[in-house]
Design an enzyme around this catalytic site. Structure first.
Site, short mmCIF file in Angstrom:
data_model
loop_
_atom_site.label_atom_id
_atom_site.label_comp_id
_atom_site.label_asym_id
_atom_site.label_seq_id
_atom_site.Cartn_x
_atom_site.Cartn_y
_atom_site.Cartn_z
N PRO A 1 53.02 48.48 37.20
CA PRO A 1 53.70 49.91 36.96
C PRO A 1 52.82 51.17 37.06
CG PRO A 1 52.38 48.83 34.82
CD PRO A 1 52.40 47.72 35.85
N LYS B 1 43.43 42.25 46.44
CA LYS B 1 43.08 41.62 45.17
C LYS B 1 43.63 40.17 45.30
CE LYS B 1 46.02 40.87 41.49
NZ LYS B 1 46.59 41.50 40.71
N ASP C 1 57.06 48.28 45.33
CA ASP C 1 56.55 47.13 44.28
C ASP C 1 58.36 46.79 44.83
OD1 ASP C 1 53.86 46.28 42.19
OD2 ASP C 1 56.46 45.83 42.06
C1 LIG Z 1 48.17 43.06 39.12
S1 LIG Z 1 50.72 43.63 39.31
C2 LIG Z 1 49.81 45.60 40.26
C3 LIG Z 1 49.51 46.60 39.28
C4 LIG Z 1 49.02 47.86 39.56
N1 LIG Z 1 47.81 48.10 40.78
C5 LIG Z 1 48.79 49.11 38.30
O1 LIG Z 1 47.73 49.54 38.50
O2 LIG Z 1 49.93 48.93 37.78
C6 LIG Z 1 51.17 42.93 41.37
C7 LIG Z 1 52.02 43.78 41.26
O3 LIG Z 1 52.44 42.97 42.71
C8 LIG Z 1 54.07 43.43 42.63
N2 LIG Z 1 54.40 42.14 44.11
C9 LIG Z 1 54.15 41.28 44.40
N3 LIG Z 1 54.92 40.42 45.11
C10 LIG Z 1 54.98 41.73 45.87
C11 LIG Z 1 55.56 41.90 46.83
N4 LIG Z 1 55.94 40.71 47.77
N5 LIG Z 1 56.17 43.56 47.57
C12 LIG Z 1 55.87 44.08 46.40
N6 LIG Z 1 54.96 44.12 45.83
C13 LIG Z 1 54.76 42.88 44.87
C14 LIG Z 1 54.60 42.46 41.11
O4 LIG Z 1 55.68 43.15 41.83
C15 LIG Z 1 53.61 43.62 40.51
O5 LIG Z 1 54.34 44.52 40.17
#
Ligand SMILES: C[S@@+](CC[C@H](N)C(=O)[O-])C[C@H]1O[C@@H](n2cnc3c(N)ncnc32)[C@H](O)[C@@H]1O
Length: 261
Positions: free
Chosen positions: A104, A215, A133
């Protein structure tokens, strides 16, 4: 897709409305938001209610969740990046940063502040933050947000390049996480694939000596990915930030000192 760190700032009123209508649905769809609610969770009748309630109670006791609320961060994961940055100084005023998997938005909030992209400190250079995202990210002052876009798609990467306006990048960071299936090896493969996509893109945009942070869920490819990073960066380190949950296999690879072969 939903991670425990996400959506802690979702609208309270929406939660209450949904809860009163369909408690089980609420627990599935919005339980991640509940960590910011002060009320104790209601008793649920579903067979999952015990574990769900345990989860909710853990969230409410979590000091990082409480701190995120106090400091106005959208997710507790802000403290992972703050921890990494305190030790490794990857976010400095004037830096150009790409935040992959940003929803978010707590990492973006941290980055905006540290790189001075709003110019809050007129004595320091102004940086730039581009966040992308799959999901919608509510606007964050000082960041360019590319919403509802898959980072692995060419179109998305072209959009990032357009926003860079020819600037080279100081840090690419990926907190991207795919939908977890629960099958460890498959989830590991999928997240490593996202890291590799971020790395391939980084090789196009990073300036010499720049940094890369990604990550992953630890597994058999960790060593290979670390070696791949080692071939284009001077130093690679495995990091487990304090805010990572004890039971999680989550690790971060930080690479510094980018050089072309
Ligand atoms: C753990 S969350 C990130 C949290 C963020 N760093 C924060 O601090 O608010 C992981 C995110 O990776 C995104 N995600 C996963 N695969 C993705 C892709 N192929 N392209 C863009 N976003 C991606 C997901 O939608 C999710 O919102």
């Amino acid at each position: 897709m939903l991670s425990v760190d996400m959506f802690i700032m979702t609208s309270t009123s929406k939660l209450k409305l949904t809860l009163s209508l369909q408690p089980q649905l609420w627990i599935k769809q919005f339980h991640l938001s509940c960590c910011m609610q002060k009320k104790r969770p209601v008793k649920l009748k579903s067979k999952h209610s015990h574990s769900s309630q345990q989860w909710l109670q853990r969230q409410m006791k979590d000091p990082f969740v409480q701190q995120a609320k106090l400091q106005n961060y959208r997710a507790r994961s802000a403290f992972k990046l703050l921890d990494i940055n305190n030790q490794h100084h990857i976010l400095t005023p004037g830096s150009v940063v790409i935040d992959c998997g940003a929803a978010p938005g707590s990492w973006t909030q941290v980055a905006v502040n540290k790189v001075n992209s709003l110019g809050q400190d007129p004595t320091k250079p102004k940086g730039k933050v581009i966040a992308v995202d799959l999901l919608f990210i509510d606007p964050i002052d000082g960041a360019v947000i590319i919403n509802k876009s898959d980072f692995t798609h060419d179109d998305t990467q072209k959009q990032i390049l357009t926003h860079l306006e020819g600037k080279s990048v100081d840090l690419v960071m990926s907190d991207m996480a795919p939908n977890a299936s629960g099958i460890q090896s498959m989830d590991h493969d999928n997240i490593v694939q996202l890291c590799r996509t971020a790395l391939t893109f980084s090789k196009l945009v990073l300036r010499p000596k720049a940094a890369f942070l990604c990550k992953l869920w630890d597994g058999y490819e960790t060593g290979n990915l670390k070696r791949e990073l080692g071939s284009v960066f001077q130093m690679v380190k495995i990091i487990r930030p304090n805010a990572s949950r004890k039971e999680s296999s989550e690790i971060y690879l930080l690479a510094k000192g980018f050089h072309k072969h």
